[in-house]
Design a protein around this motif. Structure first.
Motif, PDB file in Angstrom:
ATOM      1  N   LYS A 104      46.275  47.481  39.298  1.00  0.00           N
ATOM      2  CA  LYS A 104      45.889  46.771  40.531  1.00  0.00           C
ATOM      3  C   LYS A 104      44.427  46.350  40.500  1.00  0.00           C
ATOM      4  O   LYS A 104      44.053  45.314  41.056  1.00  0.00           O
ATOM      5  N   GLY A 105      43.583  47.159  39.864  1.00  0.00           N
ATOM      6  CA  GLY A 105      42.167  46.836  39.830  1.00  0.00           C
ATOM      7  C   GLY A 105      41.714  46.240  38.520  1.00  0.00           C
ATOM      8  O   GLY A 105      40.808  45.407  38.484  1.00  0.00           O
ATOM      9  N   GLY A 141      43.380  44.334  36.493  1.00  0.00           N
ATOM     10  CA  GLY A 141      43.971  43.053  36.164  1.00  0.00           C
ATOM     11  C   GLY A 141      45.163  43.244  35.249  1.00  0.00           C
ATOM     12  O   GLY A 141      45.577  44.354  34.936  1.00  0.00           O
ATOM     13  N   ASP A 192      45.603  46.453  48.696  1.00  0.00           N
ATOM     14  CA  ASP A 192      44.503  46.217  47.769  1.00  0.00           C
ATOM     15  C   ASP A 192      43.360  47.196  48.015  1.00  0.00           C
ATOM     16  O   ASP A 192      42.189  46.839  47.931  1.00  0.00           O
ATOM     17  N   SER A 213      40.467  48.766  43.159  1.00  0.00           N
ATOM     18  CA  SER A 213      41.220  47.508  43.185  1.00  0.00           C
ATOM     19  C   SER A 213      40.572  46.444  44.054  1.00  0.00           C
ATOM     20  O   SER A 213      40.641  45.255  43.749  1.00  0.00           O
ATOM     21  N   GLY A 219      37.897  45.009  41.972  1.00  0.00           N
ATOM     22  CA  GLY A 219      38.252  44.734  40.591  1.00  0.00           C
ATOM     23  C   GLY A 219      37.251  45.306  39.607  1.00  0.00           C
ATOM     24  O   GLY A 219      37.166  44.859  38.455  1.00  0.00           O
TER      25      GLY A 219
END
Length: 326
Positions: A225-226, A228, A266, A300, A303
Motif C-alpha cells: 500500500k505504501g 507501490g 490509505d 502508505s 508513500g
C-alpha cells in the motif's frame, strides 16, 4: 494549528526490533519453535508500551495454538488510535533455524480495515513493482504475464528474476517460468520478504509468483500500500478440509483480491526488521555491548519507505531487560 499526525511506523519498528533481537540468538541452532517463542514474547512485551488500542487480526493463529499474539487478542496501552494489527514475529521460522532471510514483521491499519482470512491458510499471489502494476492478470498464463512484465520493465524475459517458494506444489509453475527463459530465486520460506523484494527498487527480484500463506498476504499488502507496486491474490486451499471450512464460512473462493481489498484505506503502517540476514534485510549483528539491527518502515499515506540502522546498547535498553540472551 493542528498537531501533525503521528507516524506509527516509528513505533512499530521498536516492536520488530525487539522480536529480532530476541530471536536472532537462535540463528542456525535448528530449533525454530524456540526462536519463534522468543520473538513472540519480546514482541508482545514491546506492544505493551505503545499508545494504541490494537486488536490482532493476523497473528500466530489457531494453527499455532499461540498463547500470545493470537487472532483477536487486544494489545497496546488501550489509549490512542483503534487499530487492526497484523504480526509475524518470525516470518520464516525455518529460515531462522537453518538459514538466511528471516524477518520480524508488523502491519497496522485503522480498526475494521484489515481483511480477516478466517479459516484460509493459503493464497495464490502475483506481486510486481510499480512499473508493471497495470499489466498483470492472475488468470493469464505464466508466459503471458512474464512477457508483459518484462516489456513494462524494459527488459528481456531472460533478464527477469522471479521469486518462488521451493515447494512441491510449484513444480509446474517452475517449469513454466523456465520455459520462458526467466531466472528464478527459490526460497524455502518467507513470502512476505518475497513480496517486499518484488516491489523494492533496490532488489533484483522483479516478480513474486505462487501460493503462500494467506496471513502473509495481508501483511504484504500493508507494505505494498505504501511502497507501490501491485498484488493480485486468490484463496488457494491446499486441503479438502481447508476448502470446506472456507466454503462453510461463506467466503468466495473465486474472488480476486488486491492490496486495497486486503487492507482498505490509505492510513496503513508497516515495519520489518532483519533477523538472520540475507538478500533483503541485513540480520542482527551482536557485539559485546549491544547489537545493530536493520529495518524498513513504510507509511502508505505519504508513500515513504525508510531504511533504518539502529545501534542498541544493552545498558540503555531497560524496556527489553526481561529478554534473556544466553
Amino acid at each position: 494549528m493542528e498537531a501533525p499526525e503521528r507516524n506509527l511506523a516509528f513505533d512499530l519498528v521498536r516492536v520488530t526490533e525487539a522480536a529480532a533481537l530476541a530471536s536472532a540468538r537462535w540463528l542456525g541452532r535448528g530449533d525454530k519453535n524456540a526462536g519463534d517463542g522468543a520473538a513472540v514474547d519480546a514482541m508482545r512485551l514491546s506492544f505493551n508500551s505503545l499508545p494504541i488500542a490494537g486488536t490482532v487480526i493476523i497473528g500466530e493463529g489457531e494453527k499455532d495454538e499461540a498463547p500470545m499474539l493470537y487472532n483477536g487478542e487486544v494489545i497496546g496501552m488501550g489509549t490512542g488510535p483503534a487499530l487492526d494489527i497484523a504480526v509475524d514475529p518470525v516470518e520464516g521460522t525455518n529460515l531462522l533455524a537453518f538459514g538466511p532471510n528471516a524477518i520480524a514483521v508488523v502491519g497496522a491499519a485503522p480498526a475494521g480495515s484489515m481483511y480477516n482470512p478466517g479459516p484460509s491458510y493459503y493464497m495464490q499471489k502475483l506481486v510486481v513493482g510499480a512499473a508493471a502494476k497495470d499489466v498483470i492478470d492472475l488468470d493469464a498464463p505464466v508466459h503471458v504475464n512474464l512477457r508483459l512484465i518484462a516489456k513494462a520493465l524494459g527488459k528481456d524475459t531472460n533478464d527477469l528474476v522471479v521469486f518462488v517458494l521451493d515447494k512441491p506444489r510449484h513444480q509446474k509453475l517452475i517449469q513454466e517460468i523456465r520455459s520462458v527463459g526467466a531466472r528464478i530465486q527459490l526460497h524455502t520460506d518467507g513470502d512476505v520478504a518475497g513480496a517486499l523484494m518484488a516491489v523494492d527498487q533496490r532488489s533484483e527480484v522483479d516478480v513474486m509468483m505462487g501460493t503462500g500463506g494467506t496471513p502473509e498476504g495481508v501483511l504484504a499488502a500493508c507494505a505494498i500500500k505504501g511502497a507501490g507496486g501491485a498484488m493480485l491474490a486468490r484463496l488457494d486451499p491446499q486441503s479438502e478440509a481447508e476448502r470446506k471450512a472456507i466454503e462453510k464460512a461463506g467466503i468466495d473462493l473465486t474472488r480476486i483480491l488486491d492490496a486495497d481489498t486486503l487492507v482498505q484505506g490509505d492510513d496503513v503502517f508497516f515495519a520489518a526488521t532483519g533477523i538472520s540476514g540475507g538478500t533483503f534485510l541485513r540480520g542482527v549483528h551482536f557485539s559485546g555491548q549491544g547489537a545493530v539491527t536493520h529495518s524498513m518502515i513504510i507509511r502508505s499515506k505519504t508513500g515513504t519507505l525508510r531504511y533504518i540502522e539502529s545501534h542498541h546498547n544493552w545498558n540503555k535498553l531497560m524496556q527489553i531487560s526481561s529478554i534473556k540472551y544466553d
